[in-house]
Design a protein around this motif. Sequence first.
Motif, mmCIF file in Angstrom:
data_model
loop_
_atom_site.group_PDB
_atom_site.id
_atom_site.type_symbol
_atom_site.label_atom_id
_atom_site.label_comp_id
_atom_site.label_asym_id
_atom_site.label_seq_id
_atom_site.Cartn_x
_atom_site.Cartn_y
_atom_site.Cartn_z
ATOM 1 N N PRO A 94 0.800 -1.228 0.000
ATOM 2 C CA PRO A 94 0.000 0.000 0.000
ATOM 3 C C PRO A 94 0.833 1.278 0.000
ATOM 4 C CG PRO A 94 -0.145 -1.102 2.121
ATOM 5 C CD PRO A 94 0.585 -2.024 1.193
ATOM 6 N N GLU A 95 2.096 1.192 0.446
ATOM 7 C CA GLU A 95 2.925 2.387 0.458
ATOM 8 C C GLU A 95 3.379 2.809 -0.939
ATOM 9 O OE1 GLU A 95 5.780 -1.059 1.302
ATOM 10 O OE2 GLU A 95 3.716 -0.562 1.728
ATOM 11 N N HIS A 96 3.117 1.989 -1.951
ATOM 12 C CA HIS A 96 3.519 2.310 -3.317
ATOM 13 C C HIS A 96 2.370 2.848 -4.163
ATOM 14 C CE1 HIS A 96 6.954 -0.460 -2.321
ATOM 15 N NE2 HIS A 96 7.518 0.678 -2.637
ATOM 16 N N ALA A 97 1.372 3.437 -3.564
ATOM 17 C CA ALA A 97 0.271 4.105 -4.265
ATOM 18 C C ALA A 97 -0.359 3.235 -5.352
ATOM 19 C CB ALA A 97 0.733 5.438 -4.840
ATOM 20 N N PRO A 98 -1.148 2.232 -4.949
ATOM 21 C CA PRO A 98 -1.782 1.361 -5.949
ATOM 22 C C PRO A 98 -2.650 2.154 -6.925
ATOM 23 C CG PRO A 98 -2.531 0.825 -3.708
ATOM 24 C CD PRO A 98 -1.536 1.915 -3.594
ATOM 25 N N GLN A 99 -2.623 1.720 -8.174
ATOM 26 C CA GLN A 99 -3.425 2.341 -9.225
ATOM 27 C C GLN A 99 -4.392 1.330 -9.821
ATOM 28 O OE1 GLN A 99 -1.192 4.140 -12.393
ATOM 29 N NE2 GLN A 99 -1.020 6.063 -11.289
ATOM 30 N N CYS A 104 -15.187 3.471 -19.084
ATOM 31 C CA CYS A 104 -16.639 3.650 -19.208
ATOM 32 C C CYS A 104 -16.846 4.367 -20.533
ATOM 33 C CB CYS A 104 -17.173 4.459 -18.030
ATOM 34 S SG CYS A 104 -18.961 4.628 -18.036
ATOM 35 N N ASP A 105 -17.035 3.585 -21.563
ATOM 36 C CA ASP A 105 -17.066 4.061 -22.941
ATOM 37 C C ASP A 105 -17.836 5.373 -23.083
ATOM 38 O OD1 ASP A 105 -16.680 4.063 -25.655
ATOM 39 O OD2 ASP A 105 -18.187 2.543 -26.095
ATOM 40 N N PRO A 106 -17.218 6.417 -23.543
ATOM 41 C CA PRO A 106 -15.896 6.503 -24.172
ATOM 42 C C PRO A 106 -14.815 7.111 -23.259
ATOM 43 C CG PRO A 106 -17.150 8.432 -24.777
ATOM 44 C CD PRO A 106 -18.020 7.630 -23.828
ATOM 45 N N ASP A 107 -15.068 7.190 -21.954
ATOM 46 C CA ASP A 107 -14.139 7.859 -21.040
ATOM 47 C C ASP A 107 -13.333 6.852 -20.220
ATOM 48 O OD1 ASP A 107 -15.131 10.483 -21.760
ATOM 49 O OD2 ASP A 107 -16.902 10.020 -20.577
ATOM 50 N N THR A 108 -12.147 7.277 -19.790
ATOM 51 C CA THR A 108 -11.251 6.433 -19.003
ATOM 52 C C THR A 108 -11.048 7.054 -17.628
ATOM 53 O OG1 THR A 108 -10.106 5.694 -20.994
ATOM 54 C CG2 THR A 108 -8.961 5.394 -18.898
ATOM 55 N N TYR A 109 -11.188 6.220 -16.613
ATOM 56 C CA TYR A 109 -11.016 6.629 -15.217
ATOM 57 C C TYR A 109 -9.772 5.933 -14.674
ATOM 58 C CZ TYR A 109 -15.912 8.126 -15.360
ATOM 59 O OH TYR A 109 -17.091 8.755 -15.667
ATOM 60 N N VAL A 110 -8.826 6.704 -14.131
ATOM 61 C CA VAL A 110 -7.627 6.138 -13.518
ATOM 62 C C VAL A 110 -7.563 6.656 -12.090
ATOM 63 C CG1 VAL A 110 -5.110 6.003 -13.579
ATOM 64 C CG2 VAL A 110 -6.407 6.020 -15.726
ATOM 65 N N VAL A 111 -7.452 5.734 -11.147
ATOM 66 C CA VAL A 111 -7.400 6.115 -9.734
ATOM 67 C C VAL A 111 -6.055 5.714 -9.155
ATOM 68 C CG1 VAL A 111 -8.499 3.972 -8.938
ATOM 69 C CG2 VAL A 111 -8.556 6.010 -7.478
ATOM 70 N N THR A 112 -5.529 6.587 -8.302
ATOM 71 C CA THR A 112 -4.334 6.297 -7.519
ATOM 72 C C THR A 112 -4.710 6.447 -6.057
ATOM 73 O OG1 THR A 112 -2.927 7.199 -9.262
ATOM 74 C CG2 THR A 112 -1.934 6.936 -7.071
ATOM 75 N N TYR A 113 -4.446 5.398 -5.291
ATOM 76 C CA TYR A 113 -4.713 5.419 -3.856
ATOM 77 C C TYR A 113 -3.423 5.738 -3.107
ATOM 78 C CZ TYR A 113 -9.252 3.322 -4.710
ATOM 79 O OH TYR A 113 -10.534 3.085 -5.139
ATOM 80 N N ASP A 114 -3.544 6.541 -2.058
ATOM 81 C CA ASP A 114 -2.397 6.875 -1.222
ATOM 82 C C ASP A 114 -2.752 6.546 0.225
ATOM 83 O OD1 ASP A 114 -0.324 7.977 0.225
ATOM 84 O OD2 ASP A 114 -0.319 9.880 -0.868
#
Length: 144
Positions: A94-99, A104-114
């Motif tokens: 978890p200390e390495h910021a999971p992504q 969701c056509d046509p958009d892209t969602y990218v999440v980074t957890y800290d």
Amino acid sequence: MGFSLKLADFAGVWQIDREIRGFDGKLHGEFSGQAVFSEVSSGLSYVEAGTLLSNGTRMQAERRYLWRGAPQERKIDVRFDDGRAFHEIDLATPEHAPQARHFCDPDTYVVTYDFRNWPEWVARWRVTGPRKSYVMVSRYSRAD
């Protein structure tokens, strides 16, 4: 730094403070509320409720997810409340910021957890595509 998280660590009530900013400068939103993670047979039910102020308009907002985990895999499977897959959170380091990524056509969602300041944590979403284009940063802190 070395720590480990598991699904059960999220159970309880969390304060959420969120900021939403459009890349074009036109969208600005702020959300304040709570997320409640409650035990259910398949994992944790996530219910978020609060007030959203978006471009001068105030409204009540709510969202629901299901968080499921497998201890041996060190992952959380996040699902929409209707059971559709959303994304996975890898808790192995978890200390390495999971992504994670969700299309969701046509958009892209990218999440980074800290999780470095646990039990305070951040989910940072970057949403791009022809329909949506914004960054959303949610800060969680224990409320119970």
